[in-house]
Scaffold this active site. Sequence first.
Site, mmCIF file in Angstrom:
data_model
loop_
_atom_site.group_PDB
_atom_site.id
_atom_site.type_symbol
_atom_site.label_atom_id
_atom_site.label_comp_id
_atom_site.label_asym_id
_atom_site.label_seq_id
_atom_site.Cartn_x
_atom_site.Cartn_y
_atom_site.Cartn_z
ATOM 1 C CG ASP A 33 -2.060 -0.971 1.117
ATOM 2 O OD1 ASP A 33 -2.721 -0.951 0.059
ATOM 3 O OD2 ASP A 33 -2.288 -1.761 2.052
ATOM 4 C CG ASP A 168 -7.280 -3.321 -0.330
ATOM 5 O OD1 ASP A 168 -7.202 -3.663 0.864
ATOM 6 O OD2 ASP A 168 -6.444 -2.582 -0.890
HETATM 7 C C1 DX5 Z 1 -6.592 0.312 2.731
HETATM 8 C C2 DX5 Z 1 -5.483 -0.439 2.070
HETATM 9 C C3 DX5 Z 1 -5.561 -1.858 2.412
HETATM 10 C C4 DX5 Z 1 -5.439 -2.114 3.875
HETATM 11 C C5 DX5 Z 1 -6.188 -3.348 4.217
HETATM 12 O O1 DX5 Z 1 -6.460 1.612 2.470
HETATM 13 O O2 DX5 Z 1 -5.569 -0.325 0.678
HETATM 14 O O3 DX5 Z 1 -4.745 -2.662 1.585
HETATM 15 O O4 DX5 Z 1 -4.136 -2.121 4.333
HETATM 16 O O5 DX5 Z 1 -6.231 -3.475 5.593
HETATM 17 P P1 DX5 Z 1 -7.423 -4.214 6.349
HETATM 18 O O6 DX5 Z 1 -7.497 -5.614 5.815
HETATM 19 O O7 DX5 Z 1 -7.004 -4.123 7.759
HETATM 20 O O8 DX5 Z 1 -8.689 -3.441 6.046
HETATM 21 ZN ZN ZN Z 2 -4.467 -1.783 -0.569
#
Ligand code: DX5
Ligand code: ZN
Length: 213
Positions: A33, A168
């Site tokens: 990310d 996601d």
């Molecule tokens: C959110 C990111 C994700 C995030 C997912 O902005 O794009 O990839 O890190 O984290 P979780 O699974 O905790 O929602």
């Molecule tokens: Zn992400």
Amino acid sequence: MINIIPAILAKTSEEFEKLFRTVEPHVDRVHLDVCDGDFVPTKTISGYEELVKIETKVKFDVHLMVSRPEDQMYFWYKTKADRFLIHAETDRGHRNLIGQIHLNGRQVGLVLNPETRAEKIVEFLDDIDFVQFMTVNPGFYGSEFMESVIGKISEFHNQYPSMPIFVDGGVNPETARRLAAIGVTTFVVGSYVLDSENVGKAIEELRSISNNE
Ligand code: DX5
Ligand code: ZN
């Protein structure tokens, strides 16, 4: 076939290294990310500086939560990252960007924020490799899954059944089970995996639940 891809959102190179080495033994691909503090409030590592140096067999998806992805692709092509996720909301010439990513031998997907309509990307569907639906507001780790996006995903899958769908945000065994049932093939998972005491077990749990659908 269901894929589970751990997501890493890191504010320092040390944090990236630590999180990456935690998941590395359990997967063949990681989702990185990248946040610029403009498209989303959060700011992370650049990512390309870390990836250009890293030694690993693991492959990388790069989720560019940045306002101007086109300005940094030059640096990404020097890394081993082979799939890029570009937000539909940042469009200033997606057609060119998609073509350029393919010319550099990489794959590309478009990402839709929870409130962005799928119509926004229809004109690009013949040119992209996958679509990612955000089920949280982007930029944060550990947010609650947004139920309201489920209808949009299901409708999209019915209209475009051959397009691979990634989700996601807020994925856990319960949400993954419901998403697999409506055609989602790839799950990007942050906190459920990384906050668990046994990372390998959490990934296996998601794989087995999703495959039972
Ligand atoms: C959110 C990111 C994700 C995030 C997912 O902005 O794009 O990839 O890190 O984290 P979780 O699974 O905790 O929602
Ligand atoms: Zn992400």
